[in-house]
Design an enzyme around this catalytic site. Sequence first.
Site, PDB file in Angstrom:
ATOM      1  N   HIS A 121       8.444   6.643   7.216  1.00 34.72           N
ATOM      2  CA  HIS A 121       7.787   7.182   6.022  1.00 34.72           C
ATOM      3  C   HIS A 121       6.948   8.389   6.469  1.00 34.72           C
ATOM      4  O   HIS A 121       6.409   8.382   7.582  1.00 34.72           O
ATOM      5  CB  HIS A 121       6.897   6.078   5.451  1.00 34.72           C
ATOM      6  CG  HIS A 121       6.309   6.375   4.113  1.00 34.72           C
ATOM      7  ND1 HIS A 121       5.212   7.185   3.955  1.00 34.72           N
ATOM      8  CD2 HIS A 121       6.647   5.953   2.876  1.00 34.72           C
ATOM      9  CE1 HIS A 121       4.908   7.241   2.675  1.00 34.72           C
ATOM     10  NE2 HIS A 121       5.756   6.503   1.994  1.00 34.72           N
ATOM     11  N   ASP A 198       3.637   0.225  11.361  1.00 34.80           N
ATOM     12  CA  ASP A 198       3.469   0.482   9.933  1.00 34.80           C
ATOM     13  C   ASP A 198       4.001  -0.755   9.206  1.00 34.80           C
ATOM     14  O   ASP A 198       5.213  -0.967   9.133  1.00 34.80           O
ATOM     15  CB  ASP A 198       4.261   1.746   9.564  1.00 34.80           C
ATOM     16  CG  ASP A 198       4.303   1.990   8.053  1.00 34.80           C
ATOM     17  OD1 ASP A 198       3.836   1.125   7.285  1.00 34.80           O
ATOM     18  OD2 ASP A 198       4.823   3.047   7.652  1.00 34.80           O
ATOM     19  N   GLN A 201       5.832  -2.251   4.468  1.00 33.30           N
ATOM     20  CA  GLN A 201       6.929  -2.993   3.826  1.00 33.30           C
ATOM     21  C   GLN A 201       7.137  -4.369   4.444  1.00 33.30           C
ATOM     22  O   GLN A 201       7.981  -5.130   3.965  1.00 33.30           O
ATOM     23  CB  GLN A 201       8.243  -2.190   3.918  1.00 33.30           C
ATOM     24  CG  GLN A 201       8.224  -0.859   3.207  1.00 33.30           C
ATOM     25  CD  GLN A 201       8.056  -0.984   1.700  1.00 33.30           C
ATOM     26  OE1 GLN A 201       8.240  -2.051   1.107  1.00 33.30           O
ATOM     27  NE2 GLN A 201       7.684   0.114   1.062  1.00 33.30           N
ATOM     28  N   LYS A 224       1.128  -3.141  -2.410  1.00 38.13           N
ATOM     29  CA  LYS A 224       2.524  -3.580  -2.305  1.00 38.13           C
ATOM     30  C   LYS A 224       2.618  -5.085  -2.114  1.00 38.13           C
ATOM     31  O   LYS A 224       3.702  -5.635  -1.944  1.00 38.13           O
ATOM     32  CB  LYS A 224       3.202  -2.867  -1.124  1.00 38.13           C
ATOM     33  CG  LYS A 224       3.312  -1.352  -1.301  1.00 38.13           C
ATOM     34  CD  LYS A 224       4.054  -0.733  -0.140  1.00 38.13           C
ATOM     35  CE  LYS A 224       3.760   0.740   0.035  1.00 38.13           C
ATOM     36  NZ  LYS A 224       4.574   1.593  -0.848  1.00 38.13           N
ATOM     37  N   CYS A 364       9.736   9.565   0.303  1.00 39.97           N
ATOM     38  CA  CYS A 364       8.816  10.003   1.359  1.00 39.97           C
ATOM     39  C   CYS A 364       9.459   9.931   2.740  1.00 39.97           C
ATOM     40  O   CYS A 364       8.797   9.618   3.730  1.00 39.97           O
ATOM     41  CB  CYS A 364       7.522   9.189   1.352  1.00 39.97           C
ATOM     42  SG  CYS A 364       6.635   9.294  -0.192  1.00 39.97           S
TER      43      CYS A 364
HETATM   44  C1  LIG Z   1       6.956   2.213   5.224  1.00 40.87           C
HETATM   45  C2  LIG Z   1       5.815   2.807   4.470  1.00 40.87           C
HETATM   46  N1  LIG Z   1       4.802   3.379   5.141  1.00 40.87           N
HETATM   47  C3  LIG Z   1       3.742   3.919   4.521  1.00 40.87           C
HETATM   48  C4  LIG Z   1       3.639   3.916   3.151  1.00 40.87           C
HETATM   49  C5  LIG Z   1       2.434   4.557   2.510  1.00 40.87           C
HETATM   50  O1  LIG Z   1       1.665   3.620   1.850  1.00 40.87           O
HETATM   51  P1  LIG Z   1       0.434   4.084   0.954  1.00 40.87           P
HETATM   52  O2  LIG Z   1       0.968   5.112   0.009  1.00 40.87           O
HETATM   53  O3  LIG Z   1       0.010   2.837   0.248  1.00 40.87           O
HETATM   54  O4  LIG Z   1      -0.607   4.632   1.852  1.00 40.87           O
HETATM   55  C6  LIG Z   1       4.659   3.333   2.406  1.00 40.87           C
HETATM   56  C7  LIG Z   1       4.586   3.342   0.925  1.00 40.87           C
HETATM   57  O5  LIG Z   1       5.375   3.886   0.213  1.00 40.87           O
HETATM   58  C8  LIG Z   1       5.769   2.774   3.074  1.00 40.87           C
HETATM   59  O6  LIG Z   1       6.788   2.236   2.403  1.00 40.87           O
END
Ligand SMILES: Cc1ncc(COP(=O)(O)O)c(C=O)c1O
Lengths: 410, 141
Positions: A121, A198, A201, A224, A364
């Site tokens: 991401h 990270d 998910q 989430k 993203c």
């Molecule tokens: C794998 C992953 N990392 C990071 C994020 C970023 O999360 P947040 O927007 O809640 O900071 C997301 C969310 O879309 C994600 O799916």
Amino acid sequence: MDVAAVRRDFPILQQTVNGHPLVYLDNAATSQKPRPVIEAIRHYYETYNANVHRGVHTLGTKATEAYELAREKVARFIHAPSAEQVIFTRGTTESINMIAYGFARPRLGPGDEIVTTAAEHHSNLVPWQQVARATGAALKFIPLQPDGTISLDDVRRTVTPATKLVAIAHVSNVLGTIHPVREIAEIAHAAGAVVVVDGAQSVPHLPTDVQAMDCDFLAFSGHKMCGPTGIGVLYGKRKWLDEMEPTYFGGEMIDVVELHQSTWKETPWKFEGGTPIIAGAIALGVAVDYLTGIGMEAIRQHDRALTAYALERLRRVEGITVYGPARAEQRGGLVTFNLEGVHPHDLATVLDAEGIAIRAGHHCCQPLMRWLGVPATARASFYLYNTEQDIDALVNALQTAKEFFHHAIG
Amino acid sequence: MQLDDLYRQVIMDHYQHPRNVGELAADAITVDLRNPSCGDEIKLQLQVKDGVVTDARFRGSGCSISMASASMMTEAVKGLPIAEALALSRSFRAMMRGEEPDRDLGDLEALQGVSKFPARIKCATLAWQALEKAVRPQPAE
Ligand SMILES: Cc1ncc(COP(=O)(O)O)c(C=O)c1O
């Protein structure tokens, strides 16, 4: 797991959208919230709203206790050795940036390496690009197999004694791949590198044990996992957190302030400058209670069964390409795909007209889209309240979309 | 929510057979634009002579709405003085806000239905944003 009972806990699912019962398949973007979580926010504002860690009065004490209790709940949920290793942040993005600024930047320099993958991401890529630019460290990528998995041999080849930090998602938000983070941590530690996971998910969907995983840092988002937006978590190993610099300076995080210098509170409070997201943290604690009540193992099994069913049904749709690992065991609860002749945005609009919410776009993950060789994809992502009927609705609507577009294009 | 309001025949025709796809000579004004939230991309090229858009070409990738809009836009601005091209862009944007067109917009009126799909308006306006970027007078150095 009684899905019908679970669904009754989510008021938002009881509605129709564009004349159809809502089929919410965008859980990887954000999950819906159960009634106890919504109630917790209302209850806080209606009965004990006060700032934390400052007031002597009754409400202040109550708010502080609830806020710190939420920290303990989250710590138990991820099997952290202590509650002090749970820092409340705004979400995954902020958590990773705090590691990048407070931990990586002061430590890295020319000749050092940061290792990650092209499937991350943007939130787990761009902060490391910035660290590399600021410190002169190099950014290296573990190659992806054709199905989006990574091989441990490739990890061993990519991680060298110059590697100081390995950053990887536990579960990819596009391919769904569950990465072997525990084995990756072993390889990284043998090379003297720290591992940043990270968990955006994974924490909502898989049982999480940071000690078994042996990650140095874990970042995830409350929204989430049935919690509200605006609250997230940064977990870290004690010694790293104690050494790490705060990102925000000001109220709440200080110990002694003099005119020219100051000292900080202990971990985790030194990282929580300013008035925190009190209601959000308390509600995240309630979300964690809710998920624990149902059982993370049960949620994992439910996700896996839905994913297996979705893979099987989607593969039989003519003209579909499904990305990521072949078997549901290797995946989190999501399926990313493209339908020949229908752009994902058009697909999402047609599905929306049938009350079905999916995500369309680059998720993203622009570098991953380039790797897949497509400008965009469609993604259906599941959670504890989804059913096989939701997937049937999706598959039927895909058929409608195909017919609509083939007819419209003539 | 009526899909037929959105996916009008004219739009589908432009999507399937986009007009003015390609590249112009190296001295043409070139604008590369993308919609970072969804990944749609357009490379727009304009030939401008004596303040008049004499030719327009594009390449891009995106959904039916963004590509059809780009195709229609290039057709509509060819031969227009820059001031009129910008006025047309303003009228198009007003239509996207749900206002009745203040002039005959020809084929472009097929895109009127997009205004009822707020999530898709940015798809329709990408090409117009590129147009505005291409011909708007640059601030003096
Ligand atoms: C794998 C992953 N990392 C990071 C994020 C970023 O999360 P947040 O927007 O809640 O900071 C997301 C969310 O879309 C994600 O799916």
